[in-house]
Write a protein that holds these residues in place. Structure first.
Motif, PDB file in Angstrom:
ATOM      1  N   SER A   3       0.528  -1.034  -0.032  1.00 31.11           N
ATOM      2  CA  SER A   3       0.034  -0.124  -0.233  1.00 31.11           C
ATOM      3  C   SER A   3       0.789   1.147   0.200  1.00 31.11           C
ATOM      4  N   GLU A 179      -8.562 -15.098  11.530  1.00 33.96           N
ATOM      5  CA  GLU A 179      -9.314 -14.057  10.084  1.00 33.96           C
ATOM      6  C   GLU A 179     -10.777 -14.927  10.017  1.00 33.96           C
ATOM      7  N   TYR A 189     -10.417  -9.741  12.236  1.00 30.95           N
ATOM      8  CA  TYR A 189      -9.611  -8.891  11.891  1.00 30.95           C
ATOM      9  C   TYR A 189      -9.424 -10.135  10.242  1.00 30.95           C
ATOM     10  N   LYS A 190      -9.030  -8.220   9.093  1.00 27.22           N
ATOM     11  CA  LYS A 190      -8.353  -8.680   7.651  1.00 27.22           C
ATOM     12  C   LYS A 190      -6.747  -9.120   8.845  1.00 27.22           C
ATOM     13  N   VAL A 192      -2.566  -9.279   6.956  1.00 26.52           N
ATOM     14  CA  VAL A 192      -1.608  -9.483   6.179  1.00 26.52           C
ATOM     15  C   VAL A 192      -0.447 -10.227   6.441  1.00 26.52           C
ATOM     16  N   ARG A 215      -6.519  -5.328  10.932  1.00 21.39           N
ATOM     17  CA  ARG A 215      -7.658  -4.890  10.964  1.00 21.39           C
ATOM     18  C   ARG A 215      -8.617  -5.130  11.357  1.00 21.39           C
ATOM     19  N   VAL A 217     -12.386  -5.695  11.000  1.00 25.24           N
ATOM     20  CA  VAL A 217     -13.404  -6.390  10.274  1.00 25.24           C
ATOM     21  C   VAL A 217     -14.848  -4.782  10.057  1.00 25.24           C
ATOM     22  N   GLY A 220     -11.808  -2.169   6.836  1.00 25.36           N
ATOM     23  CA  GLY A 220     -10.945  -1.579   5.166  1.00 25.36           C
ATOM     24  C   GLY A 220      -9.927  -2.426   5.355  1.00 25.36           C
ATOM     25  N   ASP A 221      -9.683  -3.953   4.362  1.00 28.53           N
ATOM     26  CA  ASP A 221      -8.721  -4.388   4.035  1.00 28.53           C
ATOM     27  C   ASP A 221      -7.034  -3.748   4.073  1.00 28.53           C
ATOM     28  N   PRO A 222      -6.037  -3.985   5.157  1.00 23.54           N
ATOM     29  CA  PRO A 222      -4.649  -4.152   5.188  1.00 23.54           C
ATOM     30  C   PRO A 222      -3.701  -4.046   3.761  1.00 23.54           C
ATOM     31  N   ALA A 223      -3.186  -3.829   4.499  1.00 24.48           N
ATOM     32  CA  ALA A 223      -1.722  -3.802   2.741  1.00 24.48           C
ATOM     33  C   ALA A 223      -0.047  -4.154   4.031  1.00 24.48           C
TER      34      ALA A 223
END
Length: 442
Positions: A3, A179, A189-190, A192, A215, A217, A220-223
């Motif tokens: 990101s 997840e 959570y999401k 990575v 993060r 849920v 937003g999706d983490p990166a």
């Protein structure tokens, strides 16, 4: 997936709890964004460094705080961060790492299933290596947050974890549990995970770290953070020192590596600046650091098996080898001219910290300072992690070269009263003196 760190923060008021906080790498990172943080650290000397730096600190065992003092933590904390000691989880040896991972995986499932702390603690006491229990603490803190009346049973919004590369499989287990299973209260959570090279984030050393960013849920999706620099590739140069004068361990200029452009050609990231070298980090005078204007070579203490001729050598045009507690053993050689090299002064703790991307004049205090430096999270790398986790702008590398301003003695005393119980010493609530020695860095 990486990101560019959106300019839209995902949290209005982030507040970081830094477990196993060390001398303050992640806290310095948070400080750079104006984010408040509280670190929990058991080593007395690391706490002295933190107090001198003005960092809010609890001198305590992470497990003890969770069991006995969790309700005293600020309820507005919404970011959980840290890296537990993971010497027990190593891929070295005859299957010991695999066995440790299997043990940890079993405990992760039990924790997520909501099994009582008492039952889990009783079994953890039977482990051959009690440090295995420490790798579970971030997860146990995440669960405890959902059971805390002081927090209104509110889960942490973001989790950021960092450790040596051998812990990558453990972070994968964490991510799957967060997840797929979720915390016992249903929070998911999401997440990575990956192993990242710190020199690609502007840290002037080659250091690989396993990271997890999660993060809750709905946020937003983490990166992962996007790299800011090219990776280091010392192509075709083995660094083995030799000397025409007959000393097989004396480096010479003709065995110095090629320029950074030549060493890095073909990396695929030509649009990005080169990795930062030791000369970039230490060359200029800044604060009390006099600068190292003369070209130099550094012979590390790694991979030698006690044989000096096998020790790696890098020039000031390269990033440092991984900074660990052995940084004080690195030998620095200065070029007097094109043919003569002499041994110069070894790195000061100020310089060692700068190679870790700590600001110049960071107030290293207490004993085992080299070990403190080596154990720390590189603050600039920590800034990249926080920027990606929280949706903040990418960090400004120029901030890392501004001298740190130690706090006044009055403020230091205030911090120590909170952290230790007394303004000038430890109390019974602090870890026992024989325990207050930092673990060896990896």
């Amino acid at each position: 997936m990486t990101s560019t760190a959106s300019l839209q923060p995902i949290l209005d008021k982030p507040f970081v709890l830094d477990l196993f906080a060390g001398p303050g790498g992640l806290d310095v990172a948070a400080h750079g964004f104006g984010i408040p943080s509280l670190g929990i650290e058991w080593d007395r000397s690391a706490c002295l460094t933190r107090y001198a730096a003005g960092l809010d600190t609890l001198h305590a065992d992470v497990s003890a705080v969770r069991r006995d003092a969790f309700e005293s933590l600020p309820p507005e904390i919404n970011v959980l961060a840290g890296g537990p000691p993971c010497q027990t989880y190593s891929v070295a040896g005859k299957g010991a790492g695999r066995k440790a991972l299997d043990e940890v995986k079993g405990y992760i499932h039990r924790l997520m299933d909501g099994e009582s702390d008492e039952a889990i603690d009783a079994d953890l006491k039977t482990l051959t290596d009690p440090r295995t229990a420490m790798v579970l603490e971030p997860l146990r803190y995440a669960i405890q947050a959902t059971r805390s009346p002081n927090r209104g049973m509110r889960p942490y919004d973001v989790i950021v974890l960092e450790q040596v590369p051998t812990v990558a499989a453990l972070w994968t287990q964490y991510a799957e549990a967060l997840e797929e299973t979720g915390l016992p209260d249903g929070t998911k959570y999401k997440a990575v995970t990956d192993v990242l090279a710190t020199e690609t984030y502007g840290v002037p050393q080659t250091r690989s770290r396993a990271v997890l960013i999660a993060r809750r849920v709905g946020l937003g999706d983490p990166a992962l953070p996007e790299s800011s620099h090219r990776p280091y590739e010392a192509k075709g140069w083995n660094g083995r020192p030799s000397s025409p004068a007959g000393d097989p361990h004396q480096p010479t200029l003709d065995e110095a590596p090629r320029t950074t452009v030549e060493a890095d050609r073909g990396s695929g990231d030509e649009e990005k600046p080169l990795w930062r070298s030791m000369g970039d980090a230490l060359g200029a005078r800044v604060g009390t650091h006099p600068g190292r204007a003369r070209p130099f070579l550094v012979r590390s203490n790694y991979g030698s098996s006690g044989i000096p001729g096998r020790r790696g050598v890098r020039s000031d045009r390269q990033p440092a080898a991984t900074v660990t507690g052995r940084i004080s053993r690195f030998v620095v050689f200065e070029h007097l001219n094109e043919e003569i090299v002499r041994e110069g002064a070894r790195f000061s703790m100020n310089e060692a910290g700068m190679l870790q991307s700590f600001p110049p004049d960071y107030p290293w205090s207490g004993t085992a300072q080299a070990q403190q430096v080596g154990n720390a999270v590189p603050p600039l790398f920590g800034k990249h992690l926080l920027s990606a986790a929280l949706g903040l702008p990418a960090p400004d590398i120029r901030a890392a070269v501004r001298p740190w301003q130690p706090v006044a003695e009055e403020r230091r005393a205030e911090l120590r009263i909170r952290g230790c119980g007394e303004s000038d010493g430890c109390t019974d609530k602090c870890p026992r003196p024989e325990e207050q020695t930092p673990p060896l860095s990896s």
